[in-house]
Scaffold this active site. Structure first.
Site, PDB file in Angstrom:
ATOM      1  CE1 TYR A  24      59.736  32.230  67.344  1.00 15.41           C
ATOM      2  CE2 TYR A  24      58.327  30.348  66.899  1.00 15.41           C
ATOM      3  CZ  TYR A  24      58.843  31.571  66.527  1.00 15.41           C
ATOM      4  OH  TYR A  24      58.454  32.135  65.331  1.00 15.41           O
ATOM      5  CG  LEU A  46      44.145  36.371  65.155  1.00 16.12           C
ATOM      6  CD1 LEU A  46      43.769  35.664  66.454  1.00 16.12           C
ATOM      7  CD2 LEU A  46      42.907  36.673  64.341  1.00 16.12           C
ATOM      8  N   GLY A  84      46.971  40.228  68.191  1.00 16.62           N
ATOM      9  CA  GLY A  84      45.869  40.245  69.152  1.00 16.62           C
ATOM     10  C   GLY A  84      44.982  41.460  69.012  1.00 16.62           C
TER      11      GLY A  84
END
Length: 352
Positions: free
Chosen positions: A60, A214, A217
């Site tokens: 990451y 989500l 987004g």
């Protein structure tokens, strides 16, 4: 519900918060993450509220996320369940810097331990199935890491249900360390995992941890039909819209689902993000959705979902608009004619 209302992770006795803190947004190397100061504020907010489950990966933000965590955790280490992942390549052009094989697995773990400034990984995930390494090599090497004490528990991400079942069965038969966690993309815009992966997790004793709850987004309501785009880029985009477009979620159907989420949010005087997360938290199969915030305000908004309880009719509306199309064999076996042939018209208690 609060972050210190802990749940058990799969078949293990490990106690984890009902919402996990994802750190793919920690670090600015990819162009859209939180800088060190903002990442620290997000981390402190989560831990100070009782959160104990942190998710990261060796690659990451090119290792930046783990390095930041290594400086944040400090004397909180024994309060934190620290999860990281291996598989992804970290050295372009080097064919062995990625994959599920023992060589990359060991190198990745050693790199994560150094970046995280710790002597153990509490939960190590296989990040994605590499389609090349033999199952026995993977599970034996993972068990060796557990036996060495460098890793305590094992998980798997982004693999087909049949492969996960094969690996878990192999571990059980050989007496090797089993998987206790399954991390998969799951949200109102990605529910196809309900066909095979969620039932497999329940049958195999894996706690489900959804990433991107989500929808990258989309479910926050900030996109419209004018933003619909399908990107085939192979590199990580320098902006969040590009990342979502490359995931395939910036489409007409996803926007329509997001519009319904927004409508429910207005009814309950909340935000679309909280509604989308509350829908996820209402699923008894889910242990701990992973939130990934770029700002402190986003993190605070996401955590407020723990206090939001949607009415049954609102959950039903969200279920209905986002329902995935049936697939074989359920598409066939759930038809009334086939049910009649299976049960002969008798009423029989069912098992999933």
């Amino acid at each position: 519900m609060t972050l210190d209302h802990y749940k058990l992770l799969g078949r293990s006795g490990l106690r984890v918060s009902p919402m996990s803190l994802g750190t793919m947004t920690f670090g600015s190397a990819w162009g859209w993450g939180a800088d060190g100061d903002e990442a620290r504020r997000i981390f402190d907010l989560y831990v100070d509220r009782g959160g104990n489950f942190i998710d990261t990966a060796v690659n990451y933000t090119d290792g930046g996320a783990e390095r930041l965590l290594g400086t944040f955790i400090g004397d909180k280490r024994e309060r934190i369940v620290l999860a990281t992942k291996f598989t992804m390549a970290r050295d372009p052009g080097n064919p062995n810097s990625g994959g599920n094989h023992r060589f990359n697995m060991i190198r990745s773990v050693e790199q994560s331990l150094a970046q995280l400034c710790t002597d153990r990984i509490d939960l190590l995930y296989l990040h994605t199935w590499d389609m090349t390494t033999r199952p026995d090599e993977v599970m034996r090497a993972l068990d060796d890491l557990v036996q060495s004490g460098k890793v305590l528990y094992l998980g798997i991400c982004n693999a087909p249900a049949w492969r996960i079942a094969q690996l878990q069965t192999l571990a059980d038969m050989r007496g090797w360390s089993p998987f206790v966690a399954l991390q998969i993309e799951y949200s109102l815009v990605e529910r196809t995992v309900e066909h095979e992966l969620l039932p497999a997790a329940e049958a195999l004793g894996l706690g489900v941890l959804p990433w991107s709850p989500l929808g990258g987004g989309v479910l926050t309501g900030k996109y419209s039909l004018a933003d619909v785009e399908d990107s085939q880029e192979a590199t990580v985009s320098a902006n969040r819209k590009g990342v979502i477009a490359s995931s395939g979620h910036l489409n007409r159907r996803a926007i329509e689902i997001a519009d319904e989420v927004r409508a429910v949010a207005e009814e309950v005087n909340s935000t679309p993000s909280r509604v989308a997360l509350a829908w996820m938290l209402a699923n008894p199969r889910v242990v701990s959705p992973i939130i990934g915030a770029r700002t402190l305000a986003q993190a605070e908004d996401n955590l407020e979902a723990l206090d939001l309880v949607l009415a049954p009719k609102q959950l039903e509306r969200l279920d209905r608009i986002s329902a995935p199309s049936p697939v074989f064999p359920a598409r066939f076996t759930q038809r009334p004619l086939v049910q009649q042939l299976i049960f002969g018209g008798a009423v029989v208690e069912r098992r999933d």
